[in-house]
Write a protein that holds these residues in place. Structure first.
Motif, mmCIF file in Angstrom:
data_model
loop_
_atom_site.group_PDB
_atom_site.id
_atom_site.type_symbol
_atom_site.label_atom_id
_atom_site.label_comp_id
_atom_site.label_asym_id
_atom_site.label_seq_id
_atom_site.Cartn_x
_atom_site.Cartn_y
_atom_site.Cartn_z
ATOM 1 N N ARG A 80 46.517 -8.086 -17.407
ATOM 2 C CA ARG A 80 45.103 -7.728 -17.378
ATOM 3 C C ARG A 80 44.840 -6.702 -18.465
ATOM 4 O O ARG A 80 45.675 -5.842 -18.729
ATOM 5 C CB ARG A 80 44.682 -7.219 -16.010
ATOM 6 C CG ARG A 80 45.373 -5.971 -15.557
ATOM 7 C CD ARG A 80 44.898 -5.448 -14.183
ATOM 8 N NE ARG A 80 44.825 -6.427 -13.142
ATOM 9 C CZ ARG A 80 45.824 -6.739 -12.299
ATOM 10 N NH1 ARG A 80 46.970 -6.137 -12.406
ATOM 11 N NH2 ARG A 80 45.650 -7.629 -11.367
ATOM 12 N N LEU A 81 43.686 -6.832 -19.093
ATOM 13 C CA LEU A 81 43.225 -5.861 -20.071
ATOM 14 C C LEU A 81 42.199 -4.988 -19.371
ATOM 15 O O LEU A 81 41.220 -5.488 -18.817
ATOM 16 C CB LEU A 81 42.602 -6.559 -21.280
ATOM 17 C CG LEU A 81 42.094 -5.618 -22.376
ATOM 18 C CD1 LEU A 81 43.249 -4.812 -22.987
ATOM 19 C CD2 LEU A 81 41.367 -6.405 -23.459
ATOM 20 N N LEU A 82 42.447 -3.684 -19.393
ATOM 21 C CA LEU A 82 41.552 -2.731 -18.751
ATOM 22 C C LEU A 82 40.844 -1.918 -19.823
ATOM 23 O O LEU A 82 41.491 -1.210 -20.604
ATOM 24 C CB LEU A 82 42.343 -1.810 -17.820
ATOM 25 C CG LEU A 82 43.098 -2.529 -16.693
ATOM 26 C CD1 LEU A 82 44.123 -1.613 -16.060
ATOM 27 C CD2 LEU A 82 42.116 -3.041 -15.660
ATOM 28 N N ALA A 83 39.521 -2.027 -19.875
ATOM 29 C CA ALA A 83 38.705 -1.281 -20.827
ATOM 30 C C ALA A 83 38.255 0.027 -20.183
ATOM 31 O O ALA A 83 38.487 0.261 -18.989
ATOM 32 C CB ALA A 83 37.498 -2.130 -21.228
ATOM 33 N N THR A 84 37.597 0.862 -20.956
ATOM 34 C CA THR A 84 37.097 2.142 -20.455
ATOM 35 C C THR A 84 36.319 1.930 -19.157
ATOM 36 O O THR A 84 35.460 1.054 -19.073
ATOM 37 C CB THR A 84 36.193 2.813 -21.509
ATOM 38 O OG1 THR A 84 36.973 3.036 -22.680
ATOM 39 C CG2 THR A 84 35.636 4.124 -20.997
ATOM 40 N N GLY A 85 36.676 2.715 -18.139
ATOM 41 C CA GLY A 85 36.014 2.639 -16.835
ATOM 42 C C GLY A 85 36.668 1.676 -15.862
ATOM 43 O O GLY A 85 36.326 1.663 -14.683
ATOM 44 N N ALA A 87 47.423 4.455 -8.578
ATOM 45 C CA ALA A 87 46.220 3.907 -9.187
ATOM 46 C C ALA A 87 46.088 4.505 -10.572
ATOM 47 O O ALA A 87 46.573 5.606 -10.832
ATOM 48 C CB ALA A 87 44.995 4.244 -8.348
ATOM 49 N N PHE A 88 45.442 3.763 -11.459
ATOM 50 C CA PHE A 88 45.092 4.323 -12.752
ATOM 51 C C PHE A 88 43.798 3.708 -13.248
ATOM 52 O O PHE A 88 43.429 2.600 -12.868
ATOM 53 C CB PHE A 88 46.225 4.186 -13.776
ATOM 54 C CG PHE A 88 46.503 2.799 -14.285
ATOM 55 C CD1 PHE A 88 45.973 2.365 -15.497
ATOM 56 C CD2 PHE A 88 47.316 1.937 -13.573
ATOM 57 C CE1 PHE A 88 46.252 1.097 -15.983
ATOM 58 C CE2 PHE A 88 47.616 0.677 -14.048
ATOM 59 C CZ PHE A 88 47.075 0.244 -15.259
ATOM 60 N N THR A 89 43.094 4.488 -14.065
ATOM 61 C CA THR A 89 41.832 4.067 -14.667
ATOM 62 C C THR A 89 41.837 4.486 -16.127
ATOM 63 O O THR A 89 42.321 5.563 -16.472
ATOM 64 C CB THR A 89 40.630 4.715 -13.941
ATOM 65 O OG1 THR A 89 40.540 4.193 -12.624
ATOM 66 C CG2 THR A 89 39.326 4.457 -14.656
ATOM 67 N N VAL A 90 41.267 3.652 -16.970
ATOM 68 C CA VAL A 90 41.155 3.950 -18.389
ATOM 69 C C VAL A 90 39.926 4.836 -18.603
ATOM 70 O O VAL A 90 38.814 4.483 -18.203
ATOM 71 C CB VAL A 90 41.064 2.655 -19.217
ATOM 72 C CG1 VAL A 90 40.888 2.966 -20.695
ATOM 73 C CG2 VAL A 90 42.295 1.790 -18.987
ATOM 74 N N ALA A 91 40.138 5.997 -19.222
ATOM 75 C CA ALA A 91 39.053 6.931 -19.499
ATOM 76 C C ALA A 91 38.508 6.766 -20.915
ATOM 77 O O ALA A 91 37.408 7.224 -21.212
ATOM 78 C CB ALA A 91 39.540 8.369 -19.296
ATOM 79 N N GLY A 92 39.273 6.125 -21.780
ATOM 80 C CA GLY A 92 38.844 5.871 -23.155
ATOM 81 C C GLY A 92 39.754 4.854 -23.788
ATOM 82 O O GLY A 92 40.945 4.819 -23.521
ATOM 83 N N GLY A 93 39.191 3.974 -24.617
ATOM 84 C CA GLY A 93 39.989 2.930 -25.239
ATOM 85 C C GLY A 93 40.244 1.789 -24.274
ATOM 86 O O GLY A 93 39.431 1.501 -23.390
#
Length: 179
Positions: free
Chosen positions: A117-122, A82-88
């Motif tokens: 897919r584009l993943l934004a912060t959060g 799993a991964f999540t964007v923390a910034g940017g």
């Protein structure tokens, strides 16, 4: 590229294996830790990272992405993740197809297997074993930061090249290659 370890190395626990949903929950919570995210040194020339302790013996990483950088096509072999964007923001290109795990060098992909897919912060996502994707920071001027977790700890990463519908296995890396 060595990464500083935070805490004990992954593994060596009797806890049940974390599920993909649990890995996603972990990376989301970790991405909300603004002090941790701010502690990551950012390099304008290349990705930077810190190794983290993940849940249940998983391997986790905080990764900084300079503008215009990416991973190239790869998978995480037998690991879920799993991964999540923390910034940017990060863009993921993925294949919605089950590939053979061994015994091939070149495959012609069917139409309709590409997912973007584009993943934004959060925002984040979980994925299963043998998930083939590439992750990119397409920004021209902003670093992105993300949190990733894998279970079991990465046994290998397979790297691919892609030309149109043709996917070619280029290299298989083991943990010794990136630690």
């Amino acid at each position: 590229m060595p990464a500083p370890a935070l805490g004990a190395p992954a593994g060596g626990t009797d806890a049940p294996a974390p599920t993909a949903a649990e890995l996603l929950d972990f990376v989301r919570r970790t991405a909300e830790d603004s002090a941790l995210v701010a502690s990551l040194p950012l390099d304008p020339e290349g990705r930077t990272w810190l190794r983290l302790d993940g849940p249940g013996g998983s391997e986790a990483w905080l990764i900084g992405w300079p503008p215009g950088t990416g991973t190239g096509w790869h998978d995480h072999a037998e690991s879920t993740g799993a991964f999540t964007v923390a910034g940017g923001a990060l863009r993921e290109h993925a294949l919605a197809a089950r590939l053979p795990t061994d015994g091939w060098k070149t495959l012609e992909l069917s139409e309709g297997v590409d997912r973007t897919r584009l993943l934004a912060t959060g925002q984040g996502r979980a994925f299963g074993r043998h998930h083939v994707h590439e992750v990119l920071n397409e920004s021209g001027d902003t670093h992105a930061v993300s949190v990733h977790a894998y279970y079991p700890p990465l046994p290998r990463i397979r790297r691919y090249s892609r030309s149109g519908a043709v996917l070619r296995l280029e290299q298989t890396e083991s943990p010794e290659d990136w630690q």
